[in-house]
Design a protein around this motif. Structure first.
Motif, PDB file in Angstrom:
ATOM      1  N   LEU A   1      14.161   5.724  -3.004  1.00  0.00           N
ATOM      2  CA  LEU A   1      13.535   4.413  -2.763  1.00  0.00           C
ATOM      3  C   LEU A   1      12.596   4.438  -1.554  1.00  0.00           C
ATOM      4  CD1 LEU A   1      16.500   1.965  -3.465  1.00  0.00           C
ATOM      5  CD2 LEU A   1      14.909   3.035  -5.057  1.00  0.00           C
ATOM      6  N   ALA A   2      12.712   5.498  -0.738  1.00  0.00           N
ATOM      7  CA  ALA A   2      11.838   5.612   0.430  1.00  0.00           C
ATOM      8  C   ALA A   2      10.659   6.537   0.154  1.00  0.00           C
ATOM      9  CB  ALA A   2      12.636   6.131   1.628  1.00  0.00           C
ATOM     10  N   ALA A   3      10.708   7.237  -0.959  1.00  0.00           N
ATOM     11  CA  ALA A   3       9.679   8.245  -1.250  1.00  0.00           C
ATOM     12  C   ALA A   3       8.414   7.598  -1.803  1.00  0.00           C
ATOM     13  CB  ALA A   3      10.234   9.253  -2.251  1.00  0.00           C
ATOM     14  N   PRO A   4       7.268   8.229  -1.541  1.00  0.00           N
ATOM     15  CA  PRO A   4       6.020   7.716  -2.119  1.00  0.00           C
ATOM     16  C   PRO A   4       6.031   7.793  -3.638  1.00  0.00           C
ATOM     17  CG  PRO A   4       5.600   9.466  -0.517  1.00  0.00           C
ATOM     18  CD  PRO A   4       7.073   9.433  -0.747  1.00  0.00           C
ATOM     19  N   ALA A   5       5.117   7.071  -4.223  1.00  0.00           N
ATOM     20  CA  ALA A   5       4.988   7.117  -5.682  1.00  0.00           C
ATOM     21  C   ALA A   5       4.695   8.549  -6.114  1.00  0.00           C
ATOM     22  CB  ALA A   5       3.856   6.200  -6.114  1.00  0.00           C
TER      23      ALA A   5
ATOM     24  N   CYS B   1      -6.639  10.873   4.628  1.00  0.00           N
ATOM     25  CA  CYS B   1      -5.632  11.678   3.924  1.00  0.00           C
ATOM     26  C   CYS B   1      -4.975  10.911   2.792  1.00  0.00           C
ATOM     27  CB  CYS B   1      -4.558  12.138   4.904  1.00  0.00           C
ATOM     28  SG  CYS B   1      -5.209  13.159   6.220  1.00  0.00           S
ATOM     29  N   ARG B   2      -5.324   9.633   2.629  1.00  0.00           N
ATOM     30  CA  ARG B   2      -4.603   8.792   1.663  1.00  0.00           C
ATOM     31  C   ARG B   2      -3.093   8.941   1.885  1.00  0.00           C
ATOM     32  NH1 ARG B   2      -8.858   6.561   0.956  1.00  0.00           N
ATOM     33  NH2 ARG B   2      -9.989   6.264  -0.996  1.00  0.00           N
ATOM     34  N   ALA B   3      -2.719   8.940   3.166  1.00  0.00           N
ATOM     35  CA  ALA B   3      -1.301   9.124   3.519  1.00  0.00           C
ATOM     36  C   ALA B   3      -0.512   7.881   3.143  1.00  0.00           C
ATOM     37  CB  ALA B   3      -1.168   9.388   5.011  1.00  0.00           C
ATOM     38  N   ASP B   4       0.739   8.060   2.830  1.00  0.00           N
ATOM     39  CA  ASP B   4       1.598   6.931   2.428  1.00  0.00           C
ATOM     40  C   ASP B   4       1.853   6.038   3.645  1.00  0.00           C
ATOM     41  OD1 ASP B   4       3.580   5.917   0.188  1.00  0.00           O
ATOM     42  OD2 ASP B   4       4.635   5.775   2.119  1.00  0.00           O
ATOM     43  N   TRP B   5       1.517   4.764   3.520  1.00  0.00           N
ATOM     44  CA  TRP B   5       1.560   3.844   4.664  1.00  0.00           C
ATOM     45  C   TRP B   5       2.978   3.720   5.232  1.00  0.00           C
ATOM     46  CZ3 TRP B   5      -1.912   1.254   7.662  1.00  0.00           C
ATOM     47  CH2 TRP B   5      -1.429   0.212   8.454  1.00  0.00           C
ATOM     48  N   THR B   6       3.924   3.427   4.358  1.00  0.00           N
ATOM     49  CA  THR B   6       5.282   3.139   4.827  1.00  0.00           C
ATOM     50  C   THR B   6       5.950   4.409   5.363  1.00  0.00           C
ATOM     51  OG1 THR B   6       5.404   1.412   3.154  1.00  0.00           O
ATOM     52  CG2 THR B   6       7.481   2.102   4.150  1.00  0.00           C
TER      53      THR B   6
ATOM     54  N   ARG C   1       8.054  -1.021  -3.484  1.00  0.00           N
ATOM     55  CA  ARG C   1       6.926  -0.238  -3.973  1.00  0.00           C
ATOM     56  C   ARG C   1       6.698  -0.539  -5.454  1.00  0.00           C
ATOM     57  NH1 ARG C   1       5.646   4.391  -0.881  1.00  0.00           N
ATOM     58  NH2 ARG C   1       6.985   4.731   0.946  1.00  0.00           N
ATOM     59  N   HIS C   2       5.428  -0.465  -5.826  1.00  0.00           N
ATOM     60  CA  HIS C   2       5.043  -0.815  -7.195  1.00  0.00           C
ATOM     61  C   HIS C   2       5.804   0.003  -8.234  1.00  0.00           C
ATOM     62  CE1 HIS C   2       2.466  -1.997 -10.518  1.00  0.00           C
ATOM     63  NE2 HIS C   2       2.344  -0.725 -10.827  1.00  0.00           N
ATOM     64  N   HIS C   3       5.870   1.318  -8.035  1.00  0.00           N
ATOM     65  CA  HIS C   3       6.481   2.149  -9.087  1.00  0.00           C
ATOM     66  C   HIS C   3       7.976   1.872  -9.204  1.00  0.00           C
ATOM     67  CE1 HIS C   3       7.471   4.742  -5.647  1.00  0.00           C
ATOM     68  NE2 HIS C   3       8.343   5.361  -6.411  1.00  0.00           N
ATOM     69  N   LEU C   4       8.609   1.468  -8.087  1.00  0.00           N
ATOM     70  CA  LEU C   4      10.044   1.132  -8.154  1.00  0.00           C
ATOM     71  C   LEU C   4      10.244  -0.169  -8.926  1.00  0.00           C
ATOM     72  CD1 LEU C   4      11.046   1.944  -4.461  1.00  0.00           C
ATOM     73  CD2 LEU C   4      11.403   3.371  -6.503  1.00  0.00           C
TER      74      LEU C   4
ATOM     75  N   ILE D   1       0.841  -1.189   0.000  1.00  0.00           N
ATOM     76  CA  ILE D   1       0.000   0.000   0.000  1.00  0.00           C
ATOM     77  C   ILE D   1       0.878   1.242   0.000  1.00  0.00           C
ATOM     78  CG2 ILE D   1      -1.620   1.350   1.369  1.00  0.00           C
ATOM     79  CD1 ILE D   1      -2.982  -1.078   2.188  1.00  0.00           C
ATOM     80  N   ASP D   2       0.621   2.137  -0.921  1.00  0.00           N
ATOM     81  CA  ASP D   2       1.250   3.458  -0.868  1.00  0.00           C
ATOM     82  C   ASP D   2       0.270   4.372  -0.136  1.00  0.00           C
ATOM     83  OD1 ASP D   2       3.726   2.988  -2.397  1.00  0.00           O
ATOM     84  OD2 ASP D   2       2.415   2.648  -4.097  1.00  0.00           O
ATOM     85  N   ALA D   3      -0.557   5.080  -0.891  1.00  0.00           N
ATOM     86  CA  ALA D   3      -1.589   5.926  -0.283  1.00  0.00           C
ATOM     87  C   ALA D   3      -2.611   5.006   0.382  1.00  0.00           C
ATOM     88  CB  ALA D   3      -2.242   6.776  -1.367  1.00  0.00           C
ATOM     89  N   PHE D   4      -2.797   5.168   1.695  1.00  0.00           N
ATOM     90  CA  PHE D   4      -3.568   4.165   2.424  1.00  0.00           C
ATOM     91  C   PHE D   4      -5.043   4.201   2.067  1.00  0.00           C
ATOM     92  CE2 PHE D   4      -5.770   2.732   6.426  1.00  0.00           C
ATOM     93  CZ  PHE D   4      -5.575   1.383   6.167  1.00  0.00           C
ATOM     94  N   ASP D   5      -5.515   3.037   1.638  1.00  0.00           N
ATOM     95  CA  ASP D   5      -6.928   2.828   1.365  1.00  0.00           C
ATOM     96  C   ASP D   5      -7.200   1.388   1.779  1.00  0.00           C
ATOM     97  OD1 ASP D   5      -9.377   2.194   0.320  1.00  0.00           O
ATOM     98  OD2 ASP D   5      -8.806   2.482  -1.781  1.00  0.00           O
ATOM     99  N   PRO D   6      -8.016   1.205   2.838  1.00  0.00           N
ATOM    100  CA  PRO D   6      -8.246  -0.163   3.317  1.00  0.00           C
ATOM    101  C   PRO D   6      -8.829  -1.075   2.247  1.00  0.00           C
ATOM    102  CG  PRO D   6      -9.188   1.464   4.829  1.00  0.00           C
ATOM    103  CD  PRO D   6      -8.726   2.218   3.627  1.00  0.00           C
TER     104      PRO D   6
END
Ligand code: AMP
Ligand code: MG
Length: 517
Positions: free
Chosen positions: A500-504, A388-393, A461-464, A294-299
């Motif tokens: 590598l630690a940044a959100p998509a 907030c769709r905040a980045d989980w990691t 992460r997916h984009h990486l 999960i990037d932007a958190f959405d259950p």
């Protein structure tokens, strides 16, 4: 049992340099009987190239990695593409069945997996102390269970499986391992034309719930009993004297699966295809397909585009695991003999899952031992992340800074994640500060230490993965190797790895994948 010790004896050892131990394989599973497997040899790959090797996985088997030695790389490529005649001689594929998306799918089986055999570990302290490790090729050609499939795996999904399974292991999440990835120019047709690869996977066992379902639902109950006895002897020896081994096995599978799913939830891993044929009897992560972190958190997030109703979304994974365990219980019922006992064993899922999930979130938030109000604090945090769709990691990792420096304003990168709900964030952080206000400096430092071990800096992460795959498809494996290196130490910030630690990036869109692999 057959032995095959000719494979992978190191030619360099003849020249007197460091000898590499031979990969000595035995084929014990085949001894269960012909109804458990078939023996169609792998086709292998034309022009195989060894691309990535996991040193830690190789160490498990006592194999010296070939490093830059061209002759040894070529030897590995032959061996782990399925080309090596000695290695493929004893290969088998196993039969299983399964429930897919809630429906009985009937007989399936290893449609593109060949079990070369099992090797005695050289490092019994690793991975739960299992002595024997099965060595399996994925993508080396069709088997009698391939149905309409071609028995191949494309480079794209092989890179994903290799990187993610190794990353999961370093994230301390039970998982099958990946020894190496070999690729080829062989064209493979998916949504578009791609190229073939083979990942060599390791696990004490690749047995799935579906193996038990197959023998149960096809009425082969004597074989089912043999399978249970084999599983107990090999994987759950503590059950050897159990009055009802099938019941004991079910109970262990429930426990291990519950703990696994709690670990998935905490790290934000969504498997994507939690069919019963993708559920390991060990309770380990297996079969990396359209998974996602999960990037932007959405259950309700699922990476799998074919899962239109979100059956396997993040929030549903615990319930689905329980459903799958009910299917396992149903399969074992002819041996368990007591429906209520089987039901009770599965109902214990919540007793195992809830404390594991609670402890995981307590650690992520730096809360230590749970107090009465903590469940509300955790739930409100999850609601805030979702709002907030905040980045989980990233949000969890940076929360460590907030706990470490309670008087300082939160880091800008943290606050940015919650820009849409700034006041709500302030209110929640105030509650957290209050909750932790009793800690002295040493206790706080220890809490922060724990948080750093519960909140990784880096996940695949997916984009990486997409970027690394795109490069690899052009023949440049630099980004794959870099990701592999960094994901071996996901807990520590590493130099020059901010990207590598940044959100998509916002234009990346939500990661979605089809089942095609
Ligand atoms: P999966 O959705 O990857 O868990 O696969 C479900 C079933 O389809 C398993 O029995 C797989 O072995 C089989 N399968 C998946 N892909 C292929 C393929 N390319 N060729 C043959 N069988 C496959
Ligand atoms: Mg599968």
């Amino acid at each position: 049992m057959s032995w095959n010790s000719s494979a992978l004896s190191d030619p360099a050892s003849d020249a007197g340099s460091t000898p590499a131990p031979a990969l000595r394989l035995r084929q014990e599973f085949a001894g269960l009987g012909p109804e458990f497997h078939s023996t169609r040899a792998p086709l292998g790959l034309p022009g195989p190239r060894l691309r990535v090797v996991s040193e830690e996985a190789a160490r498990l088997l006592g194999l010296a990695t070939p490093d830059a030695d061209r002759a040894r790389c070529a030897q590995w490529a032959e061996m782990f593409s399925g080309n090596d005649a000695a290695a493929r001689g004893g290969a088998i594929s196993t039969v299983y069945a399964g429930h897919q998306f809630g429906n009985w799918a009937g007989q399936l089986g290893d449609g593109r997996a060949h079990l070369l055999g099992e090797a005695l570990t050289h490092d019994p302290t690793q991975n739960g102390g299992h002595a024997w490790w099965e060595v399996q090729l994925k993508g080396a050609g069709p088997t009698p269970y391939s149905r309409r499939g071609d028995g191949r795996a494309v480079l794209r999904s092989s890179i994903r499986e290799f990187l993610c399974s190794e990353a999961m292991w370093h994230l301390r999440i039970p998982t099958t391992r990946a020894l190496c990835l070999v690729d080829s120019d062989l064209p493979v047709a998916r949504e578009r034309l791609e190229t073939a690869a083979v990942v060599t996977r390791l696990s004490p066992s690749f047995l799935r719930f579906g193996h038990f379902e197959h023998f149960s639902h096809s009425g082969q109950h004597a074989a089912l009993r043999r399978l249970v006895d084999y599983t107990v002897a090999r994987l759950y020896p503590q059950l050897a004297d159990h009055a009802n081994p099938a019941l004991g096995l079910l109970r262990e599978a429930v426990r291990n699966t519950a703990v696994l799913i709690a670990a998935w939830q905490c790290v934000g891993f969504v498997h994507g295809v939690m069919n019963t044929d993708n559920m390991s009897i060990l309770g380990w992560t297996i079969d990396y397909g359209p998974f996602g972190f999960i990037d932007a958190f959405d259950p309700g997030y699922t990476p799998n585009t074919t899962d239109a109703f979100g059956r396997y979304a993040w929030a549903r994974q615990p319930a689905v695991a329980r459903w799958n365990l009910l299917a396992l219980a149903q399969a074992l019922l002819p041996l368990i003999g007591d429906e209520q006992a089987a039901r009770d064993a599965v109902e214990a899922f919540a007793d195992d899952f809830m404390p594991a999930m609670r402890d995981g979130m307590q650690a992520k938030l730096g809360l230590g031992a749970a107090r009465d109000d903590d469940p509300d604090l955790v739930q409100d945090w999850l609601d805030l992340l979702a709002a907030c769709r905040a980045d989980w990691t990233l949000s969890h990792r940076l929360l460590t800074d907030v706990v470490a420096r309670p008087e300082a304003p939160p880091p800008a990168a943290f606050a940015r994640q919650f820009a849409a709900q700034a006041q709500r964030l302030q209110d929640w952080l105030q509650r957290l500060r209050l909750r932790l206000s009793g800690l002295d400096a040493a206790q706080r430092a220890q809490r922060v230490e724990h948080m750093l071990r519960a909140n990784p800096c880096y996940v695949p992460r997916h984009h990486l993965l997409q970027q690394a795959i795109a490069q690899a498809q052009r023949g440049d494996f630099g980004a794959v190797l870099r990701l592999h290196r960094v994901l071996r130490d996901p807990w520590r910030e590493q130099p020059d790895c901010e990207d590598l630690a940044a959100p998509a990036p916002p234009d990346a869109g939500p990661p979605v994948l089809s089942c095609s692999s």
